[in-house]
Design an enzyme around this catalytic site. Structure first.
Site, PDB file in Angstrom:
ATOM      1  N   GLY A   5       0.819  -1.209   0.000  1.00 27.85           N
ATOM      2  CA  GLY A   5       0.000   0.000   0.000  1.00 27.85           C
ATOM      3  C   GLY A   5       0.851   1.256   0.000  1.00 27.85           C
ATOM      4  O   GLY A   5       0.532   2.254   0.655  1.00 27.85           O
ATOM      5  N   ALA A   6       1.938   1.233  -0.773  1.00 28.84           N
ATOM      6  CA  ALA A   6       2.946   2.292  -0.697  1.00 28.84           C
ATOM      7  C   ALA A   6       2.712   3.436  -1.669  1.00 28.84           C
ATOM      8  O   ALA A   6       3.520   4.361  -1.723  1.00 28.84           O
ATOM      9  CB  ALA A   6       4.334   1.695  -0.948  1.00 28.84           C
ATOM     10  N   ASN A  69       1.052  -2.484   5.251  1.00 32.54           N
ATOM     11  CA  ASN A  69       0.294  -1.243   5.398  1.00 32.54           C
ATOM     12  C   ASN A  69      -0.973  -1.201   4.559  1.00 32.54           C
ATOM     13  O   ASN A  69      -1.896  -0.445   4.866  1.00 32.54           O
ATOM     14  CB  ASN A  69       1.207  -0.065   5.030  1.00 32.54           C
ATOM     15  CG  ASN A  69       0.451   1.231   4.908  1.00 32.54           C
ATOM     16  OD1 ASN A  69       0.095   1.847   5.908  1.00 32.54           O
ATOM     17  ND2 ASN A  69       0.186   1.652   3.671  1.00 32.54           N
ATOM     18  N   SER A 117      -5.444   0.516  13.273  1.00 36.48           N
ATOM     19  CA  SER A 117      -6.143   1.807  13.347  1.00 36.48           C
ATOM     20  C   SER A 117      -6.659   2.019  14.756  1.00 36.48           C
ATOM     21  O   SER A 117      -6.903   1.054  15.497  1.00 36.48           O
ATOM     22  CB  SER A 117      -7.321   1.819  12.370  1.00 36.48           C
ATOM     23  OG  SER A 117      -8.169   2.934  12.601  1.00 36.48           O
ATOM     24  N   TYR A 130     -14.640  -2.234   8.987  1.00 38.38           N
ATOM     25  CA  TYR A 130     -13.334  -1.617   9.237  1.00 38.38           C
ATOM     26  C   TYR A 130     -12.908  -1.838  10.682  1.00 38.38           C
ATOM     27  O   TYR A 130     -11.772  -2.255  10.955  1.00 38.38           O
ATOM     28  CB  TYR A 130     -13.396  -0.122   8.909  1.00 38.38           C
ATOM     29  CG  TYR A 130     -12.050   0.550   8.890  1.00 38.38           C
ATOM     30  CD1 TYR A 130     -11.201   0.404   7.802  1.00 38.38           C
ATOM     31  CD2 TYR A 130     -11.624   1.331   9.960  1.00 38.38           C
ATOM     32  CE1 TYR A 130      -9.954   1.025   7.769  1.00 38.38           C
ATOM     33  CE2 TYR A 130     -10.381   1.953   9.944  1.00 38.38           C
ATOM     34  CZ  TYR A 130      -9.551   1.797   8.843  1.00 38.38           C
ATOM     35  OH  TYR A 130      -8.317   2.405   8.825  1.00 38.38           O
ATOM     36  N   LYS A 134      -9.700  -4.249  11.618  1.00 36.38           N
ATOM     37  CA  LYS A 134      -8.534  -3.633  12.253  1.00 36.38           C
ATOM     38  C   LYS A 134      -8.317  -4.184  13.659  1.00 36.38           C
ATOM     39  O   LYS A 134      -7.177  -4.322  14.114  1.00 36.38           O
ATOM     40  CB  LYS A 134      -8.694  -2.112  12.274  1.00 36.38           C
ATOM     41  CG  LYS A 134      -8.617  -1.461  10.901  1.00 36.38           C
ATOM     42  CD  LYS A 134      -7.256  -1.659  10.240  1.00 36.38           C
ATOM     43  CE  LYS A 134      -7.124  -0.880   8.949  1.00 36.38           C
ATOM     44  NZ  LYS A 134      -5.774  -0.988   8.342  1.00 36.38           N
TER      45      LYS A 134
END
Length: 220
Positions: A5-6, A69, A117, A130, A134
């Site tokens: 996810g860069a 990530n 998160s 979500y 997480k």
């Protein structure tokens, strides 16, 4: 170091910070075009982390660390169009596949850092997928930290709150009955310092977790 996810936001900032510290990088994202101008000389690969076989093919060769990530945000609602599968498969399954793919290539003393998160710790209406995914990452990190400890592989998570990224602003823009400015003010009332973090600040925490200063930290 492999960073998933860069291409944008926190992942991009992590890649830039690690490059500044001399890391040789492999950058993964679904849209490879976003990766090409992140760090000069980095290896870039297009991969959807929900695809186990694609992840196994993309993460290869010796590496010292994985920064898992990549993730998907936003709300979900029950009924037709529920995004539960999409979000959970990306955030939880995808992260797991990345760690398992990296594991045989990591040396004793390698590092894994997972982006979770603050929503792993608090409930937010409309964000069941979500929050659940997480939170699942924190259980995954604690378990893998003990599992990989005999090889001195450290596994930790970071739990950012509001960070100045497109994902954050998309969430603010979705707040009903408010302008963007009103939504920001409302959100910051829940933040003691009354400010968003910057992606570079999160990248600094990741850089610390990969450094010798964090040799005693795992499962956190």
């Amino acid at each position: 170091v492999v960073v998933t996810g860069a291409g944008t936001g926190i992942g991009r900032a992590i890649a830039e910070r690690l490059a500044d510290e001399g890391a040789r990088l492999t950058l993964l994202a679904r849209d490879e075009s976003r990766l090409r101008d992140v760090v000069d000389g980095a290896t870039t690969r297009s991969v959807d982390i929900r695809d186990r076989d694609a992840v196994l093919a993309a993460i290869d060769g010796p590496l010292d660390a994985l920064v898992a990530n990549a993730g998907l945000g936003g709300p979900n609602e029950g009924g037709d169009g529920d995004r539960w599968d999409e979000i959970v498969q990306t955030n939880l399954y995808g992260t797991y596949w990345c760690i398992r793919a990296a594991e045989p290539h990591l040396p004793d003393g390698g590092r894994v850092v997972v982006t979770s998160s603050i929503l792993a710790r608090i409930g937010v209406p409309g964000y069941t997928a979500y929050c659940a995914s997480k939170a699942g990452l924190l259980g995954l990190v604690r378990s893998l930290a003990t599992e990989l400890a005999p090889r001195r592989i450290q596994v930790n998570a970071i739990c950012p709150g509001w960070v100045n990224t497109d994902m954050a602003w998309t969430g603010l823009d979705a707040m009903p009955g408010m302008t963007r400015e009103q939504a920001y003010e409302d959100a910051m009332r829940e933040v003691p310092l009354r400010r968003m973090s910057e992606p570079a600040e999160i990248a600094g925490t990741v850089a610390w977790l990969l450094s010798d200063d964090a040799l005693g930290v795992t499962g956190q």
